[in-house]
Design a protein around this motif. Structure first.
Motif, PDB file in Angstrom:
ATOM      1  N   GLU A  35     -31.257  21.288  11.721  1.00  0.00           N
ATOM      2  CA  GLU A  35     -32.163  20.163  11.997  1.00  0.00           C
ATOM      3  C   GLU A  35     -31.431  18.833  11.823  1.00  0.00           C
ATOM      4  OE1 GLU A  35     -35.397  17.823  12.955  1.00  0.00           O
ATOM      5  OE2 GLU A  35     -35.106  19.968  13.301  1.00  0.00           O
ATOM      6  N   GLN A  36     -30.634  18.717  10.759  1.00  0.00           N
ATOM      7  CA  GLN A  36     -29.912  17.464  10.527  1.00  0.00           C
ATOM      8  C   GLN A  36     -28.908  17.187  11.633  1.00  0.00           C
ATOM      9  OE1 GLN A  36     -30.660  15.140   8.021  1.00  0.00           O
ATOM     10  NE2 GLN A  36     -29.445  13.947   9.477  1.00  0.00           N
ATOM     11  N   ALA A  37     -28.250  18.211  12.124  1.00  0.00           N
ATOM     12  CA  ALA A  37     -27.289  18.037  13.220  1.00  0.00           C
ATOM     13  C   ALA A  37     -27.992  17.547  14.486  1.00  0.00           C
ATOM     14  CB  ALA A  37     -26.541  19.343  13.487  1.00  0.00           C
ATOM     15  N   ILE A  38     -29.186  18.045  14.737  1.00  0.00           N
ATOM     16  CA  ILE A  38     -29.954  17.598  15.909  1.00  0.00           C
ATOM     17  C   ILE A  38     -30.332  16.129  15.764  1.00  0.00           C
ATOM     18  CG2 ILE A  38     -32.127  17.879  17.178  1.00  0.00           C
ATOM     19  CD1 ILE A  38     -31.942  20.862  16.462  1.00  0.00           C
ATOM     20  N   VAL A  39     -30.820  15.759  14.606  1.00  0.00           N
ATOM     21  CA  VAL A  39     -31.199  14.364  14.351  1.00  0.00           C
ATOM     22  C   VAL A  39     -29.977  13.454  14.477  1.00  0.00           C
ATOM     23  CG1 VAL A  39     -32.050  12.760  12.581  1.00  0.00           C
ATOM     24  CG2 VAL A  39     -33.219  14.953  12.971  1.00  0.00           C
ATOM     25  N   ASP A  40     -28.850  13.873  13.925  1.00  0.00           N
ATOM     26  CA  ASP A  40     -27.620  13.088  14.022  1.00  0.00           C
ATOM     27  C   ASP A  40     -27.168  12.938  15.475  1.00  0.00           C
ATOM     28  OD1 ASP A  40     -27.637  12.925  11.253  1.00  0.00           O
ATOM     29  OD2 ASP A  40     -26.009  14.383  10.974  1.00  0.00           O
ATOM     30  N   ARG A  41     -27.249  14.024  16.253  1.00  0.00           N
ATOM     31  CA  ARG A  41     -26.879  13.977  17.672  1.00  0.00           C
ATOM     32  C   ARG A  41     -27.786  12.984  18.416  1.00  0.00           C
ATOM     33  NH1 ARG A  41     -24.205  17.124  20.932  1.00  0.00           N
ATOM     34  NH2 ARG A  41     -24.029  18.777  19.403  1.00  0.00           N
ATOM     35  N   HIS A  42     -29.065  13.064  18.154  1.00  0.00           N
ATOM     36  CA  HIS A  42     -30.029  12.153  18.785  1.00  0.00           C
ATOM     37  C   HIS A  42     -29.672  10.696  18.481  1.00  0.00           C
ATOM     38  CE1 HIS A  42     -33.775  10.442  20.147  1.00  0.00           C
ATOM     39  NE2 HIS A  42     -34.098  10.066  18.920  1.00  0.00           N
ATOM     40  N   GLN A  43     -29.345  10.397  17.239  1.00  0.00           N
ATOM     41  CA  GLN A  43     -28.974   9.033  16.860  1.00  0.00           C
ATOM     42  C   GLN A  43     -27.690   8.591  17.572  1.00  0.00           C
ATOM     43  OE1 GLN A  43     -30.838   6.796  15.169  1.00  0.00           O
ATOM     44  NE2 GLN A  43     -32.367   8.417  15.301  1.00  0.00           N
ATOM     45  N   ARG A  44     -26.716   9.497  17.698  1.00  0.00           N
ATOM     46  CA  ARG A  44     -25.488   9.164  18.436  1.00  0.00           C
ATOM     47  C   ARG A  44     -25.810   8.852  19.898  1.00  0.00           C
ATOM     48  NH1 ARG A  44     -23.524  13.623  15.792  1.00  0.00           N
ATOM     49  NH2 ARG A  44     -23.434  14.863  17.728  1.00  0.00           N
ATOM     50  N   TYR A  45     -26.687   9.627  20.489  1.00  0.00           N
ATOM     51  CA  TYR A  45     -27.060   9.401  21.890  1.00  0.00           C
ATOM     52  C   TYR A  45     -27.758   8.052  22.068  1.00  0.00           C
ATOM     53  CZ  TYR A  45     -26.070  14.338  22.981  1.00  0.00           C
ATOM     54  OH  TYR A  45     -25.484  15.562  23.175  1.00  0.00           O
ATOM     55  N   LEU A  46     -28.588   7.677  21.111  1.00  0.00           N
ATOM     56  CA  LEU A  46     -29.273   6.378  21.190  1.00  0.00           C
ATOM     57  C   LEU A  46     -28.284   5.216  21.115  1.00  0.00           C
ATOM     58  CD1 LEU A  46     -32.391   7.040  18.928  1.00  0.00           C
ATOM     59  CD2 LEU A  46     -32.415   6.622  21.406  1.00  0.00           C
ATOM     60  N   ARG A  47     -27.181   5.408  20.395  1.00  0.00           N
ATOM     61  CA  ARG A  47     -26.197   4.339  20.184  1.00  0.00           C
ATOM     62  C   ARG A  47     -24.959   4.471  21.067  1.00  0.00           C
ATOM     63  NH1 ARG A  47     -26.767   6.407  14.940  1.00  0.00           N
ATOM     64  NH2 ARG A  47     -24.608   7.059  15.073  1.00  0.00           N
ATOM     65  N   LEU A  48     -24.923   5.424  21.967  1.00  0.00           N
ATOM     66  CA  LEU A  48     -23.735   5.729  22.748  1.00  0.00           C
ATOM     67  C   LEU A  48     -23.219   4.509  23.509  1.00  0.00           C
ATOM     68  CD1 LEU A  48     -21.803   7.994  23.645  1.00  0.00           C
ATOM     69  CD2 LEU A  48     -23.376   8.454  25.530  1.00  0.00           C
ATOM     70  N   GLU A  49     -21.934   4.227  23.302  1.00  0.00           N
ATOM     71  CA  GLU A  49     -21.254   3.170  24.050  1.00  0.00           C
ATOM     72  C   GLU A  49     -20.169   3.826  24.883  1.00  0.00           C
ATOM     73  OE1 GLU A  49     -19.903  -0.004  21.542  1.00  0.00           O
ATOM     74  OE2 GLU A  49     -21.766  -0.017  20.391  1.00  0.00           O
ATOM     75  N   GLY A  50     -19.798   3.203  25.978  1.00  0.00           N
ATOM     76  CA  GLY A  50     -18.758   3.770  26.823  1.00  0.00           C
ATOM     77  C   GLY A  50     -19.242   4.968  27.621  1.00  0.00           C
TER      78      GLY A  50
END
Length: 165
Positions: A35-50
């Motif tokens: 669950e934590q990995a999913i939440v972390d992935r989601h946050q990375r996607y929201l902040r994705l640059e490049g």
């Protein structure tokens, strides 16, 4: 008939990540995440640059995700892409169309010439998507995904300069 389109990643993307986190959809990606990995992935996607992570919609229905991001590969700066369409929507060409749409977005950005995809060598459907979307098979390589897990992947490459964007 509904039209396939891409939508910017948003809070609703978390629900997509949960739906994709099944043994069936992660069989060639090291298995389901915590669950934590999913939440972390989601946050990375929201902040994705490049690059961009996007929700794939058929009309108003979310059917998966697709995206591209910057990376270095083989000594050059390229984009990498990843995609996942829910199984019940498989076999209709939606993943291929989503990959074509995201390739045009990457090409329009104009920062890198090539877009690469790295599906597991045994993932027949994902390799077929790359071929149908116009990617060329460059070869095989060991690829780390998820972090700490090495797998044998095909290296598919699309020349974004050929898209005429």
């Amino acid at each position: 008939m509904s039209t396939l389109h891409l939508e910017a990643w948003s809070e609703s993307g978390l629900k997509i990540l949960h739906r994709q986190n099944t043994p069936e959809m992660t069989e060639h990606l090291g298995g389901p995440e915590t669950e934590q990995a999913i939440v972390d992935r989601h946050q990375r996607y929201l902040r994705l640059e490049g690059g961009q992570m996007l929700i794939v919609r058929l009309g108003e229905v979310a059917i998966g995700s697709v995206g591209y991001w910057e990376r270095e590969w083989g000594g050059e700066d390229v984009y990498e892409t990843g995609y996942g369409i829910f199984p019940e929507f498989g076999g209709h060409g939606y993943a291929t169309e989503a990959l074509r749409l995201v390739a045009h977005r990457a090409a329009a950005r104009g920062a890198r010439r090539y877009l690469h995809a790295f599906p597991h060598v045994d993932h027949v459907a994902s390799n077929a998507v790359c071929r149908k979307a116009g990617f060329e098979l460059v070869g095989k390589d060991s690829f780390e995904y998820p972090k700490g897990t090495w797998m044998e992947s095909n290296d598919w490459r699309l020349d974004l300069s050929a898209l005429g964007v």
